[in-house]
Design a protein around this motif. Structure first.
Motif, PDB file in Angstrom:
ATOM      1  N   MET A   1       0.844  -1.169   0.000  1.00  0.00           N
ATOM      2  CA  MET A   1       0.000   0.000   0.000  1.00  0.00           C
ATOM      3  C   MET A   1       0.899   1.245   0.000  1.00  0.00           C
ATOM      4  SD  MET A   1      -3.102   1.285   2.466  1.00  0.00           S
ATOM      5  CE  MET A   1      -2.513   0.522   3.900  1.00  0.00           C
ATOM      6  N   LEU A   2       0.552   2.245  -0.788  1.00  0.00           N
ATOM      7  CA  LEU A   2       1.300   3.486  -0.862  1.00  0.00           C
ATOM      8  C   LEU A   2       0.838   4.462   0.205  1.00  0.00           C
ATOM      9  CD1 LEU A   2       1.271   4.065  -4.719  1.00  0.00           C
ATOM     10  CD2 LEU A   2       3.136   3.188  -3.333  1.00  0.00           C
ATOM     11  N   ALA A   3       1.786   5.184   0.768  1.00  0.00           N
ATOM     12  CA  ALA A   3       1.452   6.212   1.750  1.00  0.00           C
ATOM     13  C   ALA A   3       0.932   7.450   1.030  1.00  0.00           C
ATOM     14  CB  ALA A   3       2.678   6.559   2.569  1.00  0.00           C
ATOM     15  N   ARG A   4       0.065   8.169   1.683  1.00  0.00           N
ATOM     16  CA  ARG A   4      -0.449   9.415   1.139  1.00  0.00           C
ATOM     17  C   ARG A   4       0.658  10.455   1.179  1.00  0.00           C
ATOM     18  NH1 ARG A   4      -2.660  14.230   2.409  1.00  0.00           N
ATOM     19  NH2 ARG A   4      -2.379  14.095   4.644  1.00  0.00           N
ATOM     20  N   LEU A   5       0.825  11.172   0.099  1.00  0.00           N
ATOM     21  CA  LEU A   5       1.839  12.222   0.052  1.00  0.00           C
ATOM     22  C   LEU A   5       1.372  13.427   0.855  1.00  0.00           C
ATOM     23  CD1 LEU A   5       2.798  12.029  -3.722  1.00  0.00           C
ATOM     24  CD2 LEU A   5       4.010  11.045  -1.780  1.00  0.00           C
ATOM     25  N   LEU A   6       2.319  14.095   1.494  1.00  0.00           N
ATOM     26  CA  LEU A   6       2.010  15.251   2.327  1.00  0.00           C
ATOM     27  C   LEU A   6       2.115  16.539   1.520  1.00  0.00           C
ATOM     28  CD1 LEU A   6       4.199  14.228   5.379  1.00  0.00           C
ATOM     29  CD2 LEU A   6       1.717  13.972   5.158  1.00  0.00           C
ATOM     30  N   THR A   7       1.302  17.514   1.884  1.00  0.00           N
ATOM     31  CA  THR A   7       1.389  18.825   1.262  1.00  0.00           C
ATOM     32  C   THR A   7       2.488  19.627   1.954  1.00  0.00           C
ATOM     33  OG1 THR A   7      -0.175  19.884   2.765  1.00  0.00           O
ATOM     34  CG2 THR A   7      -1.096  18.822   0.791  1.00  0.00           C
ATOM     35  N   VAL A   8       2.900  20.705   1.318  1.00  0.00           N
ATOM     36  CA  VAL A   8       3.895  21.592   1.919  1.00  0.00           C
ATOM     37  C   VAL A   8       3.360  22.146   3.235  1.00  0.00           C
ATOM     38  CG1 VAL A   8       5.070  23.813   1.628  1.00  0.00           C
ATOM     39  CG2 VAL A   8       5.033  22.151  -0.247  1.00  0.00           C
ATOM     40  N   ARG A   9       2.112  22.504   3.266  1.00  0.00           N
ATOM     41  CA  ARG A   9       1.513  23.049   4.487  1.00  0.00           C
ATOM     42  C   ARG A   9       1.539  22.019   5.623  1.00  0.00           C
ATOM     43  NH1 ARG A   9      -3.552  26.817   4.283  1.00  0.00           N
ATOM     44  NH2 ARG A   9      -1.904  27.904   3.227  1.00  0.00           N
ATOM     45  N   ARG A  14       4.119  20.215  10.761  1.00  0.00           N
ATOM     46  CA  ARG A  14       4.846  19.196  11.533  1.00  0.00           C
ATOM     47  C   ARG A  14       6.213  19.690  11.990  1.00  0.00           C
ATOM     48  NH1 ARG A  14       3.428  13.301   8.911  1.00  0.00           N
ATOM     49  NH2 ARG A  14       1.190  13.673   8.767  1.00  0.00           N
ATOM     50  N   LEU A  15       6.845  20.536  11.163  1.00  0.00           N
ATOM     51  CA  LEU A  15       8.168  21.049  11.495  1.00  0.00           C
ATOM     52  C   LEU A  15       8.109  22.371  12.254  1.00  0.00           C
ATOM     53  CD1 LEU A  15      10.085  20.378   8.147  1.00  0.00           C
ATOM     54  CD2 LEU A  15      10.093  18.995  10.237  1.00  0.00           C
ATOM     55  N   ALA A  16       6.911  22.933  12.375  1.00  0.00           N
ATOM     56  CA  ALA A  16       6.711  24.235  13.024  1.00  0.00           C
ATOM     57  C   ALA A  16       7.518  25.332  12.340  1.00  0.00           C
ATOM     58  CB  ALA A  16       7.031  24.164  14.506  1.00  0.00           C
ATOM     59  N   ALA A  20       7.175  28.521   3.196  1.00  0.00           N
ATOM     60  CA  ALA A  20       8.318  29.001   2.408  1.00  0.00           C
ATOM     61  C   ALA A  20       9.601  28.283   2.830  1.00  0.00           C
ATOM     62  CB  ALA A  20       8.471  30.509   2.565  1.00  0.00           C
ATOM     63  N   THR A  21       9.747  28.011   4.120  1.00  0.00           N
ATOM     64  CA  THR A  21      10.923  27.282   4.600  1.00  0.00           C
ATOM     65  C   THR A  21      10.935  25.869   4.053  1.00  0.00           C
ATOM     66  OG1 THR A  21      11.031  28.620   6.599  1.00  0.00           O
ATOM     67  CG2 THR A  21      12.133  26.468   6.672  1.00  0.00           C
ATOM     68  N   ALA A  45       8.036   9.179   4.262  1.00  0.00           N
ATOM     69  CA  ALA A  45       9.333   8.553   4.526  1.00  0.00           C
ATOM     70  C   ALA A  45      10.470   9.551   4.306  1.00  0.00           C
ATOM     71  CB  ALA A  45       9.521   7.333   3.631  1.00  0.00           C
ATOM     72  N   SER A  46      10.331  10.437   3.322  1.00  0.00           N
ATOM     73  CA  SER A  46      11.347  11.462   3.088  1.00  0.00           C
ATOM     74  C   SER A  46      11.403  12.436   4.249  1.00  0.00           C
ATOM     75  CB  SER A  46      11.057  12.225   1.795  1.00  0.00           C
ATOM     76  OG  SER A  46      11.177  11.383   0.688  1.00  0.00           O
ATOM     77  N   LEU A  47      10.248  12.769   4.795  1.00  0.00           N
ATOM     78  CA  LEU A  47      10.213  13.663   5.952  1.00  0.00           C
ATOM     79  C   LEU A  47      10.876  12.989   7.155  1.00  0.00           C
ATOM     80  CD1 LEU A  47       9.381  16.265   7.330  1.00  0.00           C
ATOM     81  CD2 LEU A  47       7.135  15.235   7.744  1.00  0.00           C
ATOM     82  N   GLU A  48      10.594  11.718   7.369  1.00  0.00           N
ATOM     83  CA  GLU A  48      11.206  10.996   8.484  1.00  0.00           C
ATOM     84  C   GLU A  48      12.723  10.929   8.323  1.00  0.00           C
ATOM     85  OE1 GLU A  48       9.746  10.061  11.286  1.00  0.00           O
ATOM     86  OE2 GLU A  48       7.921  10.949  10.483  1.00  0.00           O
ATOM     87  N   THR A  49      13.201  10.719   7.104  1.00  0.00           N
ATOM     88  CA  THR A  49      14.634  10.707   6.847  1.00  0.00           C
ATOM     89  C   THR A  49      15.251  12.052   7.173  1.00  0.00           C
ATOM     90  OG1 THR A  49      14.410   9.031   5.126  1.00  0.00           O
ATOM     91  CG2 THR A  49      16.413  10.373   5.072  1.00  0.00           C
TER      92      THR A  49
END
Length: 55
Positions: A1-9, A14-16, A20-21, A45-49
């Motif tokens: 199953m593929l994970a849902r991709l996250l938006t920039v927002r 999540r990163l607070a 733009a950052t 997964a890219s965000l977790e990395t």
């Protein structure tokens, strides 16, 4: 199953940081992303990395 991709927002929340950052982090190659048309999407997964390694 593929994970849902996250938006920039969503990533910004999540990163607070601002969206733009997140765009700068993507443009600088620190967070891997895909473009869907004109919008940027980020695999969880890219965000977790990024969070684990800082790059």
């Amino acid at each position: 199953m593929l994970a849902r991709l996250l938006t920039v927002r969503e990533v910004a929340e999540r990163l607070a940081v601002s969206p733009a950052t997140v765009h700068r982090l993507c443009a600088g190659g620190r967070i891997r992303f895909v473009r869907v048309g004109a919008v940027v999407r980020i695999d969880p997964a890219s965000l977790e990395t990024f969070l684990a390694t800082g790059s």
